[in-house]
Design a protein around this motif. Sequence first.
Motif, PDB file in Angstrom:
ATOM      1  N   ARG A  12      -4.668  -0.100   2.969  1.00 33.08           N
ATOM      2  CA  ARG A  12      -4.174   0.362   1.667  1.00 33.08           C
ATOM      3  C   ARG A  12      -3.939  -0.857   0.800  1.00 33.08           C
ATOM      4  O   ARG A  12      -3.237  -1.797   1.187  1.00 33.08           O
ATOM      5  N   GLU A  13      -4.534  -0.843  -0.432  1.00 31.08           N
ATOM      6  CA  GLU A  13      -4.408  -1.963  -1.343  1.00 31.08           C
ATOM      7  C   GLU A  13      -3.205  -1.748  -2.264  1.00 31.08           C
ATOM      8  O   GLU A  13      -3.136  -0.730  -2.970  1.00 31.08           O
ATOM      9  N   THR A  14      -2.317  -2.692  -2.276  1.00 27.96           N
ATOM     10  CA  THR A  14      -1.111  -2.535  -3.089  1.00 27.96           C
ATOM     11  C   THR A  14      -1.395  -2.704  -4.575  1.00 27.96           C
ATOM     12  O   THR A  14      -0.671  -2.147  -5.415  1.00 27.96           O
TER      13      THR A  14
ATOM     14  N   GLY B 269      -3.645   0.747  -5.257  1.00 21.49           N
ATOM     15  CA  GLY B 269      -3.127   2.010  -4.748  1.00 21.49           C
ATOM     16  C   GLY B 269      -4.150   2.817  -3.988  1.00 21.49           C
ATOM     17  O   GLY B 269      -3.901   3.979  -3.646  1.00 21.49           O
ATOM     18  N   LYS B 270      -5.304   2.220  -3.681  1.00 22.22           N
ATOM     19  CA  LYS B 270      -6.373   2.936  -3.010  1.00 22.22           C
ATOM     20  C   LYS B 270      -6.364   2.655  -1.513  1.00 22.22           C
ATOM     21  O   LYS B 270      -5.913   1.598  -1.070  1.00 22.22           O
ATOM     22  N   CYS B 271      -6.898   3.621  -0.749  1.00 26.04           N
ATOM     23  CA  CYS B 271      -6.995   3.496   0.701  1.00 26.04           C
ATOM     24  C   CYS B 271      -8.453   3.563   1.121  1.00 26.04           C
ATOM     25  O   CYS B 271      -9.250   4.318   0.535  1.00 26.04           O
TER      26      CYS B 271
ATOM     27  N   LEU C  82      -6.959  10.589  -1.953  1.00 25.68           N
ATOM     28  CA  LEU C  82      -5.528  10.837  -1.874  1.00 25.68           C
ATOM     29  C   LEU C  82      -5.113  11.816  -2.953  1.00 25.68           C
ATOM     30  O   LEU C  82      -5.660  11.814  -4.057  1.00 25.68           O
ATOM     31  N   GLY C  83      -4.143  12.663  -2.665  1.00 26.73           N
ATOM     32  CA  GLY C  83      -3.629  13.581  -3.671  1.00 26.73           C
ATOM     33  C   GLY C  83      -3.012  12.815  -4.820  1.00 26.73           C
ATOM     34  O   GLY C  83      -2.229  11.893  -4.628  1.00 26.73           O
TER      35      GLY C  83
END
Length: 311
Positions: free
Chosen positions: A57-59, A62-64, A79-80
Amino acid sequence: MSDTTTRLALYKPEPSEDVNVETDLNANLDALDLNMGFRICTSSTRPSVKWDGMAIRETDTGKCYVWFASSTTWTEVLLGGGSIDLPAGEQFNVGGTTSTASFAAINTAAATDLLTGRVTGDTQNRFLVETDGGLFWGAGGGSAPDVTLYRSAANTLRTADSFVVDLDVTVSGDLTVAGIGKDIFVTKSALTSRASNVTPANDTHLLASVAANATYLVTVILAWTNGGGGMRCDFAGPASATMVWNDNDGVGVGAIGTDVIFSATTGTTLNGTLVTSGTAGTLNFRWAQNTTNVANTTLLAGCSMYLRRVA
């Protein structure tokens, strides 16, 4: 001999080795903690050592992502409440369709909704795409879509609604109009001769089907040979149809069945306005000799009748 684990490279000392708390225990625990669940990183500090199925997960974004060893790519996890970026060549697939499109879905019925669009508060779609490609638009809110565009037959795109074009329309093929603006054009494919008869009868070629409750502009171009009997002509139409018409010699006629006569002339152009009532039918051009004569009056091939619906 000591070894490391396959994915996290955790240190595995030999049974005969002394255990170093810092390197053998704490470092392994830190590695486990770092990689528990999604590994935290940034878009510029993704792990250099990775394994199939590794999740990050990239801070900063915000993507995984999950690492796919077979394609050597990080593939984003949806992600929702977020957005998703797929690498070039990847696919968003619904239902396991074999389509290779970037976005692909398979549904059980042609009319199943494939894509919809609404504004917050809407209970009806403003835009809808069905699986068969039908497009629907509406005002949103509680109003159902009221404009459609769909495939009605092979090579045919159709709408049941009005279509407005602000600029030019170019038609490379034939233009077909069913209502106002419809053109009808017929020609005589062969000459017709009549003798010893002064009662106008329908010509075998110069006729056209007309709609009920419609108005047409009519032009008939005529040429004939005169054996001595001349020419008389008029029109016949559906029940209660009316027609005001004239010829190019300035003769005006106020009734559809009133004859215009020619003694020596061998050609004319007739123009008129046909108004039909509640009955559809056929507009017929009728003709005969002006005075009975055994020598033929012959209406020539190539004569024509043209109608344009204007109301």
